[in-house]
Design a protein around this motif. Structure first.
Motif, mmCIF file in Angstrom:
data_model
loop_
_atom_site.group_PDB
_atom_site.id
_atom_site.type_symbol
_atom_site.label_atom_id
_atom_site.label_comp_id
_atom_site.label_asym_id
_atom_site.label_seq_id
_atom_site.Cartn_x
_atom_site.Cartn_y
_atom_site.Cartn_z
ATOM 1 N N ASN A 1 0.651 3.877 -2.971
ATOM 2 C CA ASN A 1 -0.073 5.071 -2.659
ATOM 3 C C ASN A 1 0.889 6.205 -2.467
ATOM 4 O O ASN A 1 0.745 7.284 -3.187
ATOM 5 C CB ASN A 1 -0.980 4.686 -1.490
ATOM 6 C CG ASN A 1 -1.597 6.151 -1.280
ATOM 7 O OD1 ASN A 1 -1.419 6.819 -0.311
ATOM 8 N ND2 ASN A 1 -2.922 6.009 -1.794
ATOM 9 N N ARG A 2 1.835 5.926 -1.492
ATOM 10 C CA ARG A 2 2.806 7.074 -0.912
ATOM 11 C C ARG A 2 3.738 7.402 -1.974
ATOM 12 O O ARG A 2 4.324 8.534 -2.027
ATOM 13 C CB ARG A 2 3.289 6.945 0.367
ATOM 14 C CG ARG A 2 2.206 6.536 1.542
ATOM 15 C CD ARG A 2 1.524 7.852 1.737
ATOM 16 N NE ARG A 2 0.287 7.609 2.715
ATOM 17 C CZ ARG A 2 0.464 8.359 4.020
ATOM 18 N NH1 ARG A 2 1.579 9.011 4.115
ATOM 19 N NH2 ARG A 2 -0.515 8.072 4.807
ATOM 20 N N ILE A 3 4.597 6.535 -2.414
ATOM 21 C CA ILE A 3 5.528 6.585 -3.380
ATOM 22 C C ILE A 3 5.155 6.749 -4.925
ATOM 23 O O ILE A 3 5.748 7.864 -5.408
ATOM 24 C CB ILE A 3 6.513 5.248 -3.175
ATOM 25 C CG1 ILE A 3 6.976 4.991 -1.848
ATOM 26 C CG2 ILE A 3 7.739 5.401 -4.281
ATOM 27 C CD1 ILE A 3 8.034 6.121 -1.543
ATOM 28 N N MET A 4 4.179 6.182 -5.488
ATOM 29 C CA MET A 4 3.828 6.215 -6.504
ATOM 30 C C MET A 4 2.525 6.755 -6.807
ATOM 31 O O MET A 4 2.249 7.369 -8.277
ATOM 32 C CB MET A 4 3.856 4.775 -7.238
ATOM 33 C CG MET A 4 4.958 4.029 -7.248
ATOM 34 S SD MET A 4 5.204 2.687 -7.869
ATOM 35 C CE MET A 4 5.130 3.175 -9.470
ATOM 36 N N GLY A 5 1.606 7.172 -6.124
ATOM 37 C CA GLY A 5 0.450 7.772 -6.383
ATOM 38 C C GLY A 5 -0.465 7.029 -7.042
ATOM 39 O O GLY A 5 -1.402 7.641 -7.993
ATOM 40 N N GLN A 6 -0.511 5.568 -7.091
ATOM 41 C CA GLN A 6 -1.306 4.939 -7.773
ATOM 42 C C GLN A 6 -2.733 4.863 -7.409
ATOM 43 O O GLN A 6 -3.014 4.678 -5.946
ATOM 44 C CB GLN A 6 -0.961 3.598 -7.993
ATOM 45 C CG GLN A 6 -1.657 2.552 -8.890
ATOM 46 C CD GLN A 6 -0.954 1.128 -8.756
ATOM 47 O OE1 GLN A 6 -0.671 0.639 -7.817
ATOM 48 N NE2 GLN A 6 -1.314 0.521 -9.777
ATOM 49 N N PRO A 7 -3.764 5.053 -8.260
ATOM 50 C CA PRO A 7 -5.050 4.848 -7.817
ATOM 51 C C PRO A 7 -5.353 3.317 -7.216
ATOM 52 O O PRO A 7 -4.914 2.257 -7.758
ATOM 53 C CB PRO A 7 -6.001 4.772 -9.085
ATOM 54 C CG PRO A 7 -5.060 5.697 -9.958
ATOM 55 C CD PRO A 7 -3.804 5.319 -9.752
ATOM 56 N N GLN A 8 -6.328 3.230 -6.397
ATOM 57 C CA GLN A 8 -6.424 1.913 -5.789
ATOM 58 C C GLN A 8 -8.004 1.375 -5.493
ATOM 59 O O GLN A 8 -8.818 2.362 -5.509
ATOM 60 C CB GLN A 8 -5.791 1.846 -4.186
ATOM 61 C CG GLN A 8 -4.269 1.939 -4.433
ATOM 62 C CD GLN A 8 -3.667 1.734 -3.020
ATOM 63 O OE1 GLN A 8 -2.859 2.767 -2.602
ATOM 64 N NE2 GLN A 8 -3.886 0.524 -2.331
ATOM 65 N N LEU A 9 -8.122 0.239 -5.660
ATOM 66 C CA LEU A 9 -9.547 -0.422 -5.457
ATOM 67 C C LEU A 9 -9.750 -0.690 -3.993
ATOM 68 O O LEU A 9 -8.996 -1.374 -3.368
ATOM 69 C CB LEU A 9 -9.717 -1.192 -6.364
ATOM 70 C CG LEU A 9 -11.073 -2.357 -6.192
ATOM 71 C CD1 LEU A 9 -12.298 -1.330 -6.561
ATOM 72 C CD2 LEU A 9 -11.021 -3.554 -7.002
ATOM 73 N N HIS B 1 0.820 -1.169 -0.065
ATOM 74 C CA HIS B 1 -0.049 0.081 -0.091
ATOM 75 C C HIS B 1 0.808 1.294 -0.055
ATOM 76 O O HIS B 1 0.647 2.114 -0.703
ATOM 77 C CB HIS B 1 -0.855 0.061 1.326
ATOM 78 C CG HIS B 1 -1.723 1.385 1.502
ATOM 79 N ND1 HIS B 1 -2.891 1.959 0.850
ATOM 80 C CD2 HIS B 1 -1.131 2.533 2.465
ATOM 81 C CE1 HIS B 1 -3.069 3.085 1.120
ATOM 82 N NE2 HIS B 1 -2.140 3.273 2.147
ATOM 83 N N TYR B 2 1.972 1.264 0.775
ATOM 84 C CA TYR B 2 2.756 2.514 0.950
ATOM 85 C C TYR B 2 3.549 2.839 -0.488
ATOM 86 O O TYR B 2 3.724 4.057 -0.884
ATOM 87 C CB TYR B 2 3.789 2.318 1.948
ATOM 88 C CG TYR B 2 4.579 3.547 2.250
ATOM 89 C CD1 TYR B 2 4.196 4.202 3.667
ATOM 90 C CD2 TYR B 2 5.616 3.804 1.709
ATOM 91 C CE1 TYR B 2 4.800 5.502 3.999
ATOM 92 C CE2 TYR B 2 6.268 5.017 2.052
ATOM 93 C CZ TYR B 2 5.767 5.624 3.391
ATOM 94 O OH TYR B 2 6.246 6.784 3.865
#
Length: 617
Positions: free
Chosen positions: A269-277, A265-266
């Motif tokens: 989300n935090r490193i890559m800014g990827q959208p998540q489901l 998750h980190y």
């Protein structure tokens, strides 16, 4: 749980082969601030694997893919030679790469250089545990791992330390780091100004790590004694490295998967800014409260809780050991569900309010939990069947939930439950996680969902807190912090009580309910049952989705043959403008630091989300 965590690795490695690794669907990942849109050349986070995989290594790779899917992260596999081939052709084929522990120790120097160029040119790397510590000939590099420059610290110091190169320390970080990793309070406890990883039965857990130099060139997130770096972020050239000095895949296969899930998750989300489901319906977090009623003394305690208004909330998951005895045959201490019309009426009333009634094991709680083993299915199945039959007779349909007496659940019990179409079971492994398909003994639960229990340090029940003289206010603070955790993170977690224990700390239960009431009123929290959440997770698993880039926007396409309703995609507000719905039925809401796109009824959805111009440079 502690015993399961110490299962020898050789037992896992001798497991039967799993199905071949399934490559992830096309997906988009972009490292905000590292490359310009003109440099986008791929749509994936890649799990880079050795060219040759044994059946045991396929199990490790499968665990990574499953962990990512449960976290709502797009991940695909690629071999080391394929990664290198694309790079040599001038491509930067992936925006993010994970080098996993245990199965990728041996890496040639050319590939190390390829990974280094990838990062320097703007890629993001998650470097895990002992990945790449051996050269192509199977030797440790001198004086340290060849990835030390990327990691930001020297590690794998075999020449200087030999068999003392690794050790088993406690792990600590700030409470903010634990929250960013979505590790709930109680799974970590405060020790001075640090948060220390904890677990069921042990206030502080120890993990196998590699010793590092005392200095670190990046931003430290976790550490161990002797200034050993456990996790941190390090900028190298135009790229960034998340160094995680923990065997994440190895731990997940030993029923301790929260760290893999947290760092996945980190990274995304935090490193890559990827959208998540999101793993929660409507992206609204919440708690599952699992009540275990295993003896006659449960009944007056249930009456007391009902009069106090606890069961006007919910819905809750209520599990019953149905036999006439509790500790041993003939002791008469059980609820005797089949011959107890008063208790039947109480449970049916709770069922009519939306609560789910399930089984708490096999007929005689203490005796069943004490005597159950991996080798006595022939003797013990009858008690599971008796309990299931009593519950079915009460609720009018087969049970869909289960919890194991004393937490004792051999693999054959899980298989039996799965064969009975039971949707979910409470579990004393994977402490701190949300619902998951558990890996045990070299295999994965195929359909049924395990719901790990949450703990407060080494305890999990109120009666344990009471016997250890833990102040009620301390338990109250923990329970209300779990409400806040699920509210802020949008995560689902399970807690459990025995009614006779719950009435020992009435104010703690009341404060839990009041905190949940307040969060629910704001629309940021919901109580759920295990069955409800498991069915949602089953439908979520069947969703096919991918992400692509369109000029300066990210486009998410999703489809589900049944319905996309309540499935939600999360986009960081700091990186994206408000999403737009191009096709399908959905609404957009801001949830704290994220945009949430919540699907309505429909089978297809297309979302366009422009990147914020200022985030690119």
């Amino acid at each position: 749980m502690s015993a399961m965590r110490r299962v020898p690795l050789r037992q896992i490695l001798l497991a039967l082969a799993l199905a071949a690794i399934i490559g992830g669907a096309a997906s988009w990942v972009y490292r905000i601030g590292q490359v310009s849109p003109a440099q986008w050349q791929s749509d994936a986070i890649a799990l880079v694997l050795p060219d040759e995989l044994s059946d045991a290594n396929r199990l490790f790779a499968s665990a990574w893919l499953d962990g990512a899917a449960e976290e709502g992260i797009r991940l695909q596999t690629v071999s080391a030679s394929e990664f290198s081939r694309r790079g040599l052709q001038g491509e930067r084929p992936f925006a993010g790469v994970i080098l996993p522990d245990t199965i990728h120790r041996q890496i040639n120097t050319a590939f190390v250089n390829q990974i280094s160029r990838f990062v320097e040119n703007g890629g993001a790397l998650m470097l895990v545990g002992d990945a790449g510590v051996l050269d192509e000939n199977g030797y440790y590099s001198e004086p340290a791992s060849r990835f030390s420059r990327l990691a930001g610290t020297s590690y794998a110091l075999y020449g200087a330390l030999h068999d003392k190169m690794s050790f088993n320390p406690t792990i600590s970080g700030s409470s903010q780091t634990m929250q960013a990793l979505e590790i709930p309070p109680g799974r970590w406890i405060k020790s001075g100004d640090q948060a220390v990883l904890s677990g069921y039965g042990e206030d502080t857990l120890r993990y196998p790590v590699l010793r590092t130099a005392a200095t670190y060139a990046g931003t430290l997130r976790m550490q161990a004694e002797g200034n050993t770096v456990i996790a941190g972020e390090h900028e190298v050239g135009k790229g960034r490295v998340l160094f995680v000095n923990l065997p994440l895949g190895y731990l997940k296969l030993r029923t301790d998967g929260i760290l893999m899930h947290g760092f996945l998750h980190y990274f995304a989300n935090r490193i890559m800014g990827q959208p998540q489901l999101s793993a929660a319906p409507d992206a609204i977090g919440g708690l599952i409260l699992n009540w275990h009623c295993d003896a006659k003394i449960c009944i007056p305690a249930m009456d007391q809780l009902i009069k106090a208004g606890v069961f006007t909330r919910g819905p809750f998951s209520i599990h019953v050991t149905a036999g006439p005895d509790q500790r041993a045959f003939g002791d008469g201490l059980g609820v005797d569900l089949n011959h107890n019309p008063t208790f039947q009426a109480l449970l049916r009333g709770l069922q009519s309010q939306g609560n789910e009634i399930g089984s708490h094991g096999g007929w005689i709680h203490d005796w069943f939990g004490k005597n159950l083993s991996e080798t006595n299915a022939g003797k013990m199945t009858t008690y599971l069947e008796q309990n299931a039959a009593a519950v079915k007779r009460l609720i009018g349909h087969p049970q869909t939930e289960y919890s194991a007496p004393t937490g004792n659940q051999p693999v054959w019990v899980t298989d039996w439950l799965d064969g009975q179409d039971v949707q979910a079971y409470y579990f004393t492994g994977n402490i701190g996680q949300g619902p998951t398909h558990t890996y045990r003994d070299g295999r994965r639960d195929q359909h049924i969902w395990s719901f790990p229990v949450q703990t407060y340090g080494h305890i999990s029940t109120i009666e344990e807190a009471y016997m250890e003289h833990i102040p009620e206010s301390e338990i109250s603070n923990w329970l209300t912090s779990l409400v806040q955790f699920t509210e802020n993170s949008g995560q689902i977690r399970l807690i459990y009580f025995h009614p006779p224990g719950a009435v020992l700390y009435p104010d703690a239960i009341n404060q839990l309910m009041l905190a949940a009431d307040a969060a629910e009123k704001k629309g940021s929290f919901r109580w759920r049952t295990m069955t409800e959440q498991a069915r949602f997770m089953n439908r979520r698993e069947q969703t096919v989705w991918h992400i692509s880039s369109d000029k300066r926007a990210v486009v998410v396409d999703a489809a589900n043959a049944a319905s996309l309703q309540q499935l939600s995609w999360i986009f960081p507000v700091a990186l994206y403008e408000k999403p737009r719905i191009l096709d399908g039925n959905a609404r957009v809401e801001q949830r704290g630091e994220n945009w949430a796109v919540i699907a309505g009824d429909g089978k297809q959805l297309r979302i366009s989300t422009p990147l914020i111009k200022e985030a690119l440079h």
